[in-house]
Write a protein that holds these residues in place. Sequence first.
Motif, PDB file in Angstrom:
ATOM      1  N   GLY A 100      -7.568  12.965  33.739  1.00 54.28           N
ATOM      2  CA  GLY A 100      -7.473  13.852  32.696  1.00 54.28           C
ATOM      3  C   GLY A 100      -7.612  13.589  31.224  1.00 54.28           C
ATOM      4  O   GLY A 100      -8.012  14.515  30.488  1.00 54.28           O
ATOM      5  N   GLU A 104      -5.147   7.934  31.276  1.00 54.48           N
ATOM      6  CA  GLU A 104      -3.729   8.896  31.545  1.00 54.48           C
ATOM      7  C   GLU A 104      -4.266  10.085  32.615  1.00 54.48           C
ATOM      8  O   GLU A 104      -5.451  10.218  32.536  1.00 54.48           O
ATOM      9  CB  GLU A 104      -3.287   9.479  30.327  1.00 54.48           C
ATOM     10  N   LYS A 105      -3.259  10.540  33.120  1.00 44.89           N
ATOM     11  CA  LYS A 105      -3.472  11.638  33.990  1.00 44.89           C
ATOM     12  C   LYS A 105      -4.241  11.131  35.083  1.00 44.89           C
ATOM     13  O   LYS A 105      -5.389  12.149  35.311  1.00 44.89           O
ATOM     14  CB  LYS A 105      -3.772  12.850  33.142  1.00 44.89           C
ATOM     15  N   GLU A 107      -6.543  11.488  38.314  1.00 46.62           N
ATOM     16  CA  GLU A 107      -6.530  11.981  39.535  1.00 46.62           C
ATOM     17  C   GLU A 107      -7.315  11.185  40.718  1.00 46.62           C
ATOM     18  O   GLU A 107      -6.959  11.838  41.782  1.00 46.62           O
ATOM     19  CB  GLU A 107      -7.421  13.106  39.248  1.00 46.62           C
TER      20      GLU A 107
END
Length: 119
Positions: A100, A104-105, A107
Motif C-alpha cells: 500500500g 509498508e502495508k 499486501e
Amino acid sequence: QLQLVESGENLVQPGGSLRLSCKASGFTLDYYNIAWFRQAPGKEREGVACLRPSDDNTYYSDSVKGRFTISKDAAKNTMYLQMNSLKPEDTAVYYCARGGGCFEKIEVWGQGALVTVSS
C-alpha cells in the motif's frame, strides 16, 4: 488469486551481476507500489528497492544505492531487480512484494529467491 512468483536460486561471484524477476498474476503491477526486500541469515527483513506507480519514482536503501535498479515490464506484468557489483554481504533471500506504500502495508509477497554471493 493474487500471486507473485520469483525466479529461482542463484549463485554469483563477488563483483558479478544478476537480475531477479518476479511475475505477477491476478492483478496489474502498474497500479501498485512494488518493492524488493531481502533477509540475510540471522537478520531482519529489510526493504532495498521500491517503485511508486504515481510518479515512477524509485527509492533504494543506502546499502544498495548505485548498484541495484528496480524496474518493471508492463506488457509482461513482471518486475525486476538488476543487481550489479555484488558483494558477499548481499547474500540473502530476496522477496518481491506489492504494498500500500513503499516498504509498508505489504499486501502480497513472493515466495523468495536465495541469492548467494561467493567465490
